[in-house]
Motif scaffolding. Sequence first.
Motif, short mmCIF file in Angstrom:
data_model
loop_
_atom_site.label_atom_id
_atom_site.label_comp_id
_atom_site.label_asym_id
_atom_site.label_seq_id
_atom_site.Cartn_x
_atom_site.Cartn_y
_atom_site.Cartn_z
N SER A 69 4.91 38.69 13.04
CA SER A 69 6.15 38.52 12.92
C SER A 69 6.42 37.15 11.94
O SER A 69 7.70 37.10 11.69
CB SER A 69 7.09 38.61 14.09
N ARG A 70 5.43 36.48 11.63
CA ARG A 70 5.69 35.25 11.11
C ARG A 70 5.53 35.46 9.76
O ARG A 70 5.09 34.81 8.89
CB ARG A 70 4.61 34.07 11.49
N ILE A 72 8.13 34.25 7.52
CA ILE A 72 8.49 33.25 6.76
C ILE A 72 7.46 32.17 6.57
O ILE A 72 7.23 31.70 5.56
CB ILE A 72 9.73 32.40 7.50
N ASN A 183 10.15 30.69 13.65
CA ASN A 183 9.68 32.03 13.13
C ASN A 183 8.16 31.98 13.73
O ASN A 183 7.52 33.11 13.96
CB ASN A 183 9.42 32.16 11.56
N GLU A 185 6.73 32.03 17.45
CA GLU A 185 6.99 32.43 18.78
C GLU A 185 6.95 31.81 19.89
O GLU A 185 8.08 31.41 20.51
CB GLU A 185 6.58 33.79 18.90
N ASN A 188 9.56 29.00 19.41
CA ASN A 188 10.81 29.65 19.64
C ASN A 188 11.10 29.65 20.97
O ASN A 188 12.15 29.38 21.50
CB ASN A 188 10.84 30.90 18.88
N GLN A 222 15.64 35.43 16.41
CA GLN A 222 14.32 35.72 16.19
C GLN A 222 13.37 35.94 17.17
O GLN A 222 12.30 36.58 16.86
CB GLN A 222 13.85 33.89 15.64
N THR A 226 10.71 39.02 16.78
CA THR A 226 9.39 38.90 17.42
C THR A 226 8.83 39.96 18.14
O THR A 226 7.80 40.47 18.30
CB THR A 226 9.14 37.48 18.15
#
Length: 282
Positions: A69-70, A72, A183, A185, A188, A222, A226
């Motif tokens: 999911s990264r 960016i 971005n 996880e 985050n 975000q 994720t």
Amino acid sequence: MKSTLLKKSFIKNKTYYYIFITASILILLSQFIFPSLLADDNYYKMVVANQYHNNLLAFLKFHYDFWSSRLIIEAVLSILVKHFWLWRILNSLIIVSLIAILNAYFNPAKNKTFLLFSILLLLLIPSQQLYETGWVATTLNYLWPVTFCLYGFYPIFKKLKDQRTPNLYDYLLTTPLLLFALNQEQVNICYFSFLLCTIVYSFVVHQKVFLLIPQLLISSLQLIFTFTTPGNTKRTAIEAANRFPDFIHYSLFHKIDLGSYDGITDKLFDIIHHKGAFYYGN
């Protein structure tokens, strides 16, 4: 008036600034001497160019579906591996920025000893941790998000410390940094946890919390992204099957124990038994 205050601050703390400037120059020079494209760096460079014919969106779509999911981070990564000289400059600035923000948090009095300690602390990071999967890939996935997150949280830190309400300038400056940092996880989750604690504390002491809602919204969205990205689920299954087949049978408590105690002790062992730096080779 502001320039006069800056001049007085420089004169008062000139040794501190001389150390910082010298370290910055050495870091910049080191980035043009030691790192080279390795491992995952070459993968991103070759796959995007050859398999996807430089179609970055198609590459990101594949990674979203099957890997991560990264998006960016990987978009920037895919660009910088093709312009390695640019990464050298930017990574130098990130390392210097990390030293600066650590001192902004913990050394507002500009103590020279703490500055040297913060520089040496970064040098303790084993170089193998940085180059074995690629300099660009590792720094963009870990060093950059941590640094940007520290800058993103700093207005909130100032709010708690000085009882100062974050202004519009704080939002404009930190929001792009947070979009990149969150971005990642792991970063985050840490940011989200600290932010929730800050909101609860603000409620208790009757401070305004609505100014923290934009950051909470960015972090929450975000996290949702994720956990709903199909690539993360598929990659977890593949990695667990290949590297740790018994993992799926462990309880949640056992998984948390492995992720905290074993991870921390492994990192401490690496730091104690290896010599390295952000910019050294073997």
